[in-house]
Design an enzyme around this catalytic site. Sequence first.
Site, PDB file in Angstrom:
ATOM      1  N   CYS A 114       4.967  44.047 -44.063  1.00 31.20           N
ATOM      2  CA  CYS A 114       4.958  44.769 -43.178  1.00 31.20           C
ATOM      3  C   CYS A 114       6.116  43.598 -42.095  1.00 31.20           C
ATOM      4  O   CYS A 114       6.918  44.216 -41.521  1.00 31.20           O
ATOM      5  CB  CYS A 114       4.123  44.994 -41.936  1.00 31.20           C
ATOM      6  SG  CYS A 114       4.287  46.082 -40.393  1.00 31.20           S
ATOM      7  N   CYS A 115       5.263  43.047 -41.848  1.00 28.87           N
ATOM      8  CA  CYS A 115       5.744  41.701 -41.388  1.00 28.87           C
ATOM      9  C   CYS A 115       7.921  41.651 -41.561  1.00 28.87           C
ATOM     10  O   CYS A 115       8.363  41.638 -40.637  1.00 28.87           O
ATOM     11  CB  CYS A 115       5.221  40.614 -40.880  1.00 28.87           C
ATOM     12  SG  CYS A 115       3.893  40.258 -40.833  1.00 28.87           S
ATOM     13  N   CYS A 197       2.014  41.823 -32.365  1.00 31.83           N
ATOM     14  CA  CYS A 197       1.995  43.099 -32.583  1.00 31.83           C
ATOM     15  C   CYS A 197       0.615  44.245 -32.046  1.00 31.83           C
ATOM     16  O   CYS A 197      -0.413  42.609 -32.317  1.00 31.83           O
ATOM     17  CB  CYS A 197       2.291  43.839 -34.269  1.00 31.83           C
ATOM     18  SG  CYS A 197       3.604  43.816 -34.480  1.00 31.83           S
ATOM     19  N   CYS A 224       4.028  34.899 -40.268  1.00 33.10           N
ATOM     20  CA  CYS A 224       4.618  36.697 -40.254  1.00 33.10           C
ATOM     21  C   CYS A 224       5.845  36.214 -41.136  1.00 33.10           C
ATOM     22  O   CYS A 224       6.187  36.712 -42.152  1.00 33.10           O
ATOM     23  CB  CYS A 224       4.708  37.246 -39.017  1.00 33.10           C
ATOM     24  SG  CYS A 224       6.345  36.421 -37.941  1.00 33.10           S
TER      25      CYS A 224
END
Length: 244
Positions: A114-115, A197, A224
Site C-alpha cells: 500500500c505504501c 495516513c 514506508c
Amino acid sequence: MEEIKKMLAQTDDIASGLRLLTEEFPGKVAFSTSFGQEDQVIADIIWRNNLPIRVFTLDTGRLFQETYDLIDLTRARYKQEIEIFFPDTAAVERLVREKGVNSFYDSVENRKECCYVRKVVPLNRALEGVKVWITGLRAEQSDNRLGMEALELDEQRQLLKYNPLIEWTYSDVLAHLDKHNVPYNRLHDKGFISIGCAPCTRAIEPGEHPRAGRWWWETSKKECGLHSHNTQQEQIIQQPEASR
C-alpha cells in the site's frame, strides 16, 4: 559529493546551505513535505529566504482532515505554490479490488505494498529530473535514521539527499516553530507526533517513542520505503509482486 559536503560544512546556517545547493544545481533542487513539524520548519526557511526550491507533497488519499487543513493554511500564510502528487488511480483501484480497502492491517507485506502504491511511486515521479532531494529527517526519529548523514547519495534514484535537520532535537524544531509563528498540524497537540495516513497513525502515550503511533500493530522496522539508510546496507523496498 565529498566536495559538496565540504562546502556545506562551511555554511553558517540551513538557509545558506540550501542556497548553496540551488547555486550548484539550479532548477534541480526539490523539497518533499508531509507537513510534519520538521517539514514546516524547512518550508518556512525556504520561503522566508525566497529560495528557488520546488516544494511538493504526496496525497495518498488517506490523510487526516487536519493535514488537508494545514496545507490550505500554509498556502494562505506564505502565498507559495505547493505541488501535489497523487497515486496512480488504476493502481489504487486494483489494490483495493484485489485486497480490500484496509489490506495493510493484514500483513507487513500488504502494508508495504500500500505504501509503495500510494507513496513510493508518486515520490519517484515527483523526483524525476531532480539532483538534490531535501527532507525533514532527524536522527532521533527512528533507529533507521540514526546513522544518516546530512548529505547522502540515494543510490536507487541517483540523486543527492540533503537532511538539514538531521542533528536537530525535537526541542529545536518546536523552538523554530514558536519563534517564527509557523503553522503546524493541530493533531500534534493531541499526542500525534509522527503523522501519516489516518488509518495508520494513532496518538502516542507519554514516554512512547515518537514513531510508536505509526503502524502501531506492527513490530517490524517502521518505515514506508521513502527513505532508506544507506542502500548498501539496507535494501530499499522494491515493487511488490502484486504490483508488477
